[in-house]
Design an enzyme around this catalytic site. Structure first.
Site, PDB file in Angstrom:
ATOM      1  N   HIS A  12      -6.132  -2.746  -0.744  1.00 48.01           N
ATOM      2  CA  HIS A  12      -6.664  -1.626  -1.529  1.00 48.01           C
ATOM      3  C   HIS A  12      -8.007  -2.062  -2.118  1.00 48.01           C
ATOM      4  O   HIS A  12      -8.139  -3.163  -2.658  1.00 48.01           O
ATOM      5  CB  HIS A  12      -5.677  -1.261  -2.639  1.00 48.01           C
ATOM      6  CG  HIS A  12      -6.217  -0.280  -3.609  1.00 48.01           C
ATOM      7  ND1 HIS A  12      -6.902   0.854  -3.222  1.00 48.01           N
ATOM      8  CD2 HIS A  12      -6.184  -0.254  -4.976  1.00 48.01           C
ATOM      9  CE1 HIS A  12      -7.263   1.523  -4.296  1.00 48.01           C
ATOM     10  NE2 HIS A  12      -6.850   0.878  -5.373  1.00 48.01           N
ATOM     11  N   ASN A  67     -13.540   2.728  -5.425  1.00 51.19           N
ATOM     12  CA  ASN A  67     -12.082   2.833  -5.348  1.00 51.19           C
ATOM     13  C   ASN A  67     -11.709   4.275  -5.005  1.00 51.19           C
ATOM     14  O   ASN A  67     -11.864   5.174  -5.835  1.00 51.19           O
ATOM     15  CB  ASN A  67     -11.483   2.416  -6.699  1.00 51.19           C
ATOM     16  CG  ASN A  67      -9.975   2.514  -6.735  1.00 51.19           C
ATOM     17  OD1 ASN A  67      -9.344   3.108  -5.861  1.00 51.19           O
ATOM     18  ND2 ASN A  67      -9.374   1.921  -7.759  1.00 51.19           N
ATOM     19  N   CYS A 118      -2.388   4.601  -5.457  1.00 49.37           N
ATOM     20  CA  CYS A 118      -3.249   3.868  -4.527  1.00 49.37           C
ATOM     21  C   CYS A 118      -2.449   3.203  -3.406  1.00 49.37           C
ATOM     22  O   CYS A 118      -3.018   2.826  -2.377  1.00 49.37           O
ATOM     23  CB  CYS A 118      -4.049   2.812  -5.281  1.00 49.37           C
ATOM     24  SG  CYS A 118      -5.003   3.495  -6.636  1.00 49.37           S
TER      25      CYS A 118
END
Ligand code: UT7
Length: 314
Positions: free
Chosen positions: A239, A270, A113
């Site tokens: 993030h 996500n 990520c």
């Protein structure tokens, strides 16, 4: 060149919207639980036939068009991804081919990520060194392909998409010094378990505690290295993993009211390496983040790794 700056952004998300109620029909969960624990309302899911390359190319094409550059001006293409299926040629090389970019260095980068912020720093360093004048930096993920759709602890979190930035060498520096690293003692906290078929797994509470405890200090350090304080920021794009993490981290930074906080996780879930450029692109297009403002980018994930920098909004 003394530095580089982001001159244009683009993004792509698949058309299929998966709601919390849809998920409640698949596993033992509810809209109430998902919103309360994660803030997520919807996520986009790619079609079976839609690949990481397709999404990366679509986002990159939008960014390239917005930049006004020709394909032949691009000397570097990097794709941050942990879900690309093709190992060789790289996703980046395929994107370059599709966009008619004739002779760029093209490579993929996997830092989970944290991939986009890592790739942005690597491209910035290359441009500073004179290795290229213009770069396409892309974050693209098909998380739905690595989702265990029977695991309620993870399937409610993930989404697909891509975001892209054109980075150009510039007299005026627009990418601040990167703060990056990894903690191998938590290397298994976020991972793709790969027995027969890779699937996303994580120790949710370990990551949650780490993120809310460590990210504020990393954020302050990125601001310090950029020569500003968090109060000078126009925006913060972390993030997009969990709205509770975003709110806890930004609260601990003591930001003034006017600082725009990206909350794209609500609509997109996500999307791993795609989440930062997706959210940044959306906020600049809507005008919520005006050109020139300093914006903190801050990503974290598998490794357990992190990367962040203050950038100037295009
Ligand atoms: O992108 C990589 C970075 N990753 C992250 O940043 C993730 C950070 N962590 C988190 O965001 C949160 O830990 C999660 C959203 C993953 C989980 O939330 P949580 O508040 O930590 O829940 P939990 O895992 O501790 O589970 C609490 C309860 C459990 O039930 P019991 O054992 O208390 O009876 C779970 O089984 O919630 C249950 N649960 C669910 N219930 C309904 C877990 N998932 C669900 C669900 N629906 N989808």
């Amino acid at each position: 060149m003394p530095g580089s700056r982001i001159t244009a952004l683009g993004r792509y998300q698949p058309s299929r919207v998966l709601t919390n109620d849809d998920l409640a029909g698949m596993v033992d969960t509810s809209d109430e639980w998902i919103r309360r624990r994660t803030g997520i309302a919807t996520r986009r899911i790619a079609a079976d036939t839609e690949s990481v390359t397709d999404m990366a190319a679509a986002a990159a094409a939008e960014a390239l068009a917005a930049s006004g550059l020709r394909p032949s001006d691009i000397g570097m293409v990097t794709v941050a991804t942990c879900t690309a299926v093709d190992r060789c040629p790289s996703t980046a090389a395929q994107v370059a081919g599709r966009l008619g970019i004739p002779a760029a260095v093209a490579y993929d980068l996997n830092n989970g990520c944290a991939g986009f912020c890592t790739a942005l720093a690597a491209a910035d360093h290359s441009l500073r060194a004179g290795a290229a004048r213009h770069a396409l930096v892309i974050g693209a993920e098909k998380m739905s392909a690595v989702t265990d759709w029977s695991d309620r602890g993870t399937c409610v979190l993930l989404g697909d998409g891509a975001g892209a930035a054109v980075l150009s060498a510039a007299e005026q520096d627009g990418i601040g010094p990167v703060v990056w690293g990894s903690d191998p003692t938590r290397a298994d906290a976020v991972r793709l378990v790969d027995d027969w078929h890779p699937r996303f797994a994580q120790e949710g509470q370990t990551v949650f505690r780490w993120a809310t405890g460590e990210l504020p200090g990393i954020a302050r350090e990125a601001c310090r290295r950029a020569g500003i304080t968090p109060a000078d920021l126009a925006g913060v794009v972390t993030h997009q993993a969990n709205l509770r993490i975003i709110e806890a981290v930004t609260r601990r930074l003591g930001l003034p009211e006017h600082v725009v906080i990206a909350k794209d996780v609500v609509d997109s879930g996500n999307t791993s390496a795609a989440s930062v450029p997706l959210a940044l692109s959306r906020l600049t297009e809507s005008g919520e983040l005006p050109p020139g403002g300093p914006v903190l980018l801050l990503a974290f994930g598998g490794g357990l790794s992190w990367a962040g920098q203050v950038v100037t909004c295009p």
